[in-house]
Design an enzyme around this catalytic site. Structure first.
Site, mmCIF file in Angstrom:
data_model
loop_
_atom_site.group_PDB
_atom_site.id
_atom_site.type_symbol
_atom_site.label_atom_id
_atom_site.label_comp_id
_atom_site.label_asym_id
_atom_site.label_seq_id
_atom_site.Cartn_x
_atom_site.Cartn_y
_atom_site.Cartn_z
ATOM 1 N N LYS A 165 44.760 15.269 -38.054
ATOM 2 C CA LYS A 165 45.772 16.266 -38.424
ATOM 3 C C LYS A 165 45.934 17.364 -37.384
ATOM 4 O O LYS A 165 46.932 18.080 -37.398
ATOM 5 C CB LYS A 165 45.454 16.850 -39.801
HETATM 6 N N1 PMP Z 1 42.831 9.825 -44.094
HETATM 7 C C1 PMP Z 1 42.654 11.121 -44.351
HETATM 8 C C2 PMP Z 1 41.276 11.610 -44.609
HETATM 9 C C3 PMP Z 1 43.739 11.991 -44.425
HETATM 10 O O1 PMP Z 1 43.552 13.298 -44.694
HETATM 11 C C4 PMP Z 1 45.036 11.465 -44.211
HETATM 12 C C5 PMP Z 1 46.205 12.384 -44.298
HETATM 13 N N2 PMP Z 1 46.699 12.642 -45.587
HETATM 14 C C6 PMP Z 1 45.178 10.098 -43.943
HETATM 15 C C7 PMP Z 1 44.052 9.316 -43.883
HETATM 16 C C8 PMP Z 1 46.504 9.449 -43.751
HETATM 17 O O2 PMP Z 1 47.211 9.922 -42.635
HETATM 18 P P1 PMP Z 1 48.763 10.105 -42.739
HETATM 19 O O3 PMP Z 1 49.024 11.280 -43.646
HETATM 20 O O4 PMP Z 1 49.203 10.368 -41.351
HETATM 21 O O5 PMP Z 1 49.352 8.878 -43.331
#
Ligand code: PMP
Length: 344
Positions: free
Chosen positions: A48
């Site tokens: 993130k």
């Molecule tokens: N794994 C974790 C621990 C996350 O915080 C997130 C984000 N919500 C994701 C996977 C998935 O990533 P994305 O939001 O880019 O699909």
């Protein structure tokens, strides 16, 4: 972007260029070679960081932000931490509207990182003025020059990965990648990375990991929103009860669903086999690989890249707590508790 130097101007220079590491044991009985993109090497310990930095810098380029302005988001998770970190370094105020379900640990962590945290009641509907969505919207309207990250509906979330994660993986694999397998929450990671990779080689197969209890897989297959798919589950950051605009379904070939229990055991297995202390969704992605392997998806010579989105330290009171595992009913005759009983 990370450069080859010994001293960095600040932590933002360390975002991206995360390592791609071969998995040597956990996938050894599956055909093909498997490589993990370890996103906990970002300074905020998750993928993130990429979207926080990218979205804030796009707003700066458009002249929306000036020093002291406000960045707003509705999460107590990884995105909240990354936005708080980028905001501190760049001199913005970070305001996070979070649900009262968020753990006190998470709220304390965000406050430590300088964020102003509004704790909003979890039991109200999304359109209630007290909900964290509505609080965030109101703050955004009230504060001129503020930026609302809105990660589930912001297509810049996709662009962030299109410009960083995608090219990194392409270069790290010398263009030999055959499969990308990644969890889909907002969908930004998988969509942006897949879009870049498929532009280089349309044959690369992209598989999203979804949770039982989420509507995403069914929506991808039928283009219908089926409420019956929705029920509570424990993995955070994976799957959703709505269709995020930050997911580009056209670049994803298929989705695989995984359970809370299997993913939890697999996350623990990654630590024990590879020595990689990663989050719950990293367990989910390898669980998906195991299921795909059993279904004969991979063959000798395949180069499969998986994304490990964050670090295990954020899950000490959950998946890495024997008590939590036991409370969920995840320890049974097959999966023994990991603590040795010492005889005195
Ligand atoms: N794994 C974790 C621990 C996350 O915080 C997130 C984000 N919500 C994701 C996977 C998935 O990533 P994305 O939001 O880019 O699909």
């Amino acid at each position: 972007m990370k450069q080859d130097k010994k001293v960095y101007n600040n932590l933002l220079d360390l975002i991206g260029d995360t390592p791609l590491v071969k998995l040597n044991k956990i996938t050894s009985n599956i055909e093909g070679d498997f490589f993990a993109k370890i996103e906990s090497f970002n300074p905020g310990q998750s993928s993130k960081d990429r979207i926080a930095l990218y979205i804030i810098e796009q707003a700066e380029k458009k002249g929306i932000l000036k020093p002291g302005d406000t960045i707003i988001e509705t999460t107590s998770g990884n995105t909240g931490f990354s936005i708080a970190m980028v905001s501190i370094i760049k001199g913005y105020e970070c305001v996070l509207a979070v649900s009262s379900k968020s753990s006190p640990d998470k709220i304390d962590m965000l406050k430590t990182m300088g964020a102003k945290v509004y704790v909003c009641p979890a039991h109200v509907s999304a359109d209630d003025p007290r909900s964290y969505y509505e609080v965030a919207k109101r703050l955004h309207q009230e504060r001129k020059g503020s930026v609302y990250i809105n990660q589930y509906f912001n297509e810049l979330n996709i662009d962030a990965h299109y410009h960083s994660t995608g090219p990194e993986i392409w270069n790290q694999t010398n263009g030999e990648i055959t499969h990308l397998v990644a969890c889909s929450g907002t969908g930004g990671t998988i969509s942006g990375t897949a879009k870049y990779l498929k532009e280089q080689n349309p044959k690369i197969k992209v598989i999203g990991i979804d949770a039982y209890g989420s509507v995403i897989k069914k929506y991808h297959e039928t283009k219908e929103f089926d409420e019956k798919e929705i029920y509570p589950y424990r993995i955070e950051g994976l799957g959703k009860n709505l269709i995020p605009a930050a997911t580009n379904f056209d670049v994803i070939d298929e989705f695989v669903k995984v359970t809370d229990e299997d993913s939890a055991h697999t996350a623990r297995e990654i630590a024990k086999t590879e020595g990689m202390f990663v989050g719950y969704t990293s367990g989910a992605v390898i669980q998906g690989i195991k299921q795909l392997g059993e279904a004969g998806e991979f063959k000798k010579g395949d180069k499969v890249v998986v994304i490990f989105p964050d670090h295990g330290s954020r899950y000490m009171s959950k998946v890495y707590s024997d008590k939590w595992m036991n409370d969920q009913g995840f320890f049974d005759s097959v999966h023994e508790e990991s603590t040795e009983k010492v005889q005195y």
